[in-house]
Design a protein around this motif. Structure first.
Motif, PDB file in Angstrom:
ATOM      1  N   ALA A  91       0.835  -1.177   0.000  1.00  0.00           N
ATOM      2  CA  ALA A  91       0.000   0.000   0.000  1.00  0.00           C
ATOM      3  C   ALA A  91       0.863   1.216   0.000  1.00  0.00           C
ATOM      4  CB  ALA A  91      -0.843   0.004   1.240  1.00  0.00           C
TER       5      ALA A  91
ATOM      6  N   GLN B  40       0.511   4.319  -0.897  1.00  0.00           N
ATOM      7  CA  GLN B  40      -0.016   5.621  -0.518  1.00  0.00           C
ATOM      8  C   GLN B  40       0.484   6.765  -1.332  1.00  0.00           C
ATOM      9  OE1 GLN B  40      -2.157   5.026   1.450  1.00  0.00           O
ATOM     10  NE2 GLN B  40      -1.564   3.357   2.663  1.00  0.00           N
TER      11      GLN B  40
ATOM     12  N   SER C  36      -4.294  -0.815   0.127  1.00  0.00           N
ATOM     13  CA  SER C  36      -4.294   0.453  -0.590  1.00  0.00           C
ATOM     14  C   SER C  36      -3.538   0.342  -1.902  1.00  0.00           C
ATOM     15  CB  SER C  36      -3.661   1.548   0.277  1.00  0.00           C
ATOM     16  OG  SER C  36      -3.538   2.753  -0.457  1.00  0.00           O
TER      17      SER C  36
ATOM     18  N   ALA D 267      -8.482   0.842  -0.900  1.00  0.00           N
ATOM     19  CA  ALA D 267      -8.274   2.169  -1.485  1.00  0.00           C
ATOM     20  C   ALA D 267      -7.867   1.981  -2.936  1.00  0.00           C
ATOM     21  CB  ALA D 267      -7.204   2.940  -0.710  1.00  0.00           C
TER      22      ALA D 267
ATOM     23  N   VAL E 182     -11.953   5.167  -0.766  1.00  0.00           N
ATOM     24  CA  VAL E 182     -11.832   3.866  -0.119  1.00  0.00           C
ATOM     25  C   VAL E 182     -13.182   3.162  -0.210  1.00  0.00           C
ATOM     26  CG1 VAL E 182     -11.276   2.648   2.029  1.00  0.00           C
ATOM     27  CG2 VAL E 182     -10.119   4.815   1.482  1.00  0.00           C
TER      28      VAL E 182
END
Length: 324
Positions: A3, A5, A156, A185, A316
């Motif tokens: 994830a 980000q 994510s 996400a 999300v």
């Protein structure tokens, strides 16, 4: 998978399109310009910086997940699938103080960073790591985070790095206990960081960068083992995975101009990755503009110009495993 980000979009080497990273896409360790392979361990510092910059938005996301689970739900085990360096795993451990948070990833170097981060934040013993190929690696024994063991699963921008996205969601849903929550996400808007007219080159550079990244993303998806086309209606896909009460929410990253040094460094690294991976797909004028933006001594560069900002929306999607 990880994830990552990266607020840049949800895909492409500049998006982290957070990218999720992972072993699910074959641990891409290519370095060739224009390649859709990604060496996530080389990107470790950038990934962790991504998470640091996004902490305000990630905290809001974690708080919303806590509200969705409700005060009556005892959260004992959390999996961050495609965890990268563990930014969200640690944040979820802080948000749910009675839970163990397990960072699951296919890159050992990133998992090492997750443990270091947990130690630094005083979370040692409550954040653990698991090296796993995804999604097959989720089918381990109960004590190792296998089926029916998690109250919350977070992933994510990682699912899109697996060829069969629906199959990946099915595997993530299977890890949940009855009443558990899956949060993925995988939506939002491309990151914006400059005005339309920046005074150099042809106006509208970001729109053209978006188009190039979309082409890169489509090529990346096509190269994945078992790549399967699917309408990316994530709520419907969660429903097909057997989850109920599917819905979505969006958190905003809004860092106005003028940016601080950390955000500028992130933006410079982001643009550098775009230039290295996609430069050959840009026109000559746009390549020159990006090079000017990357020049650390140029007043028009992102490290110095006063109008650079960071604005991104991450969506999300969530679903609940029905009671048995």
């Amino acid at each position: 998978m990880s994830a990552h980000q990266d607020p840049a979009h949800g895909h492409g080497p500049g998006k982290g399109h957070g990218h999720g990273h992972g072993t699910g896409h074959g641990n891409g360790h290519g370095h060739a310009h224009g390649s859709t392979d990604i060496d996530w361990e080389v990107m470790a510092t950038h990934l962790e910086n991504n998470g640091e910059i996004q902490l305000p938005a990630l905290r809001r996301a974690a708080a919303h997940l806590k509200d969705l689970l409700g005060p009556e739900r005892e959260v004992r085990r959390i999996l961050d699938v495609g965890s990268g360096p563990g930014v969200m795993a640690c944040l979820l451990a802080e948000t749910f103080p009675a839970a163990e948070a397990v960072a699951v990833d296919g890159a050992p170097g990133l998992l090492d960073r997750a443990l270091v981060r947990a130690e630094r934040l005083g979370l040692a013993g409550r954040v653990s790591v698991r090296h796993a190929e995804l999604p097959e690696g989720l089918a381990g024994p109960e004590e190792d985070g296998g089926p029916g063991t998690a109250d919350l699963v977070w992933s994510s921008r990682a699912v899109h790095h697996l060829g069969d996205q629906q199959g990946a969601l099915d595997a993530l849903a299977a890890v949940l206990r009855p009443g558990g929550l899956l949060a993925v996400a995988e939506g939002g808007l491309p990151m914006r960081f400059l005005p339309r007219d920046i005074g150099i080159g042809r106006p509208g550079l970001q729109a053209r960068l978006d188009a190039v990244q979309e082409d890169w993303f489509e090529a990346m998806r096509a190269e994945l083992p078992g790549s399967t086309g699917v309408v990316e209606d994530w709520a419907a896909m969660l429903g097909r995975a057997g989850l109920v009460r599917t819905r979505g929410f969006t958190v905003l990253l809004d860092l106005p101009a003028p940016l601080g040094g950390t955000a500028r460094a992130f933006l410079h690294a982001h643009l550098t990755r775009l230039r290295e991976a996609m430069g050959e797909f840009l026109g000559e004028e746009d390549r020159g503009t990006v090079d000017r933006l990357l020049d650390p001594s140029a007043p028009e560069g992102v490290l110095r110009r006063p109008d650079a900002f960071l604005l991104a929306a991450t969506t999300v999607f969530t679903g609940v495993r029905p009671a048995a």
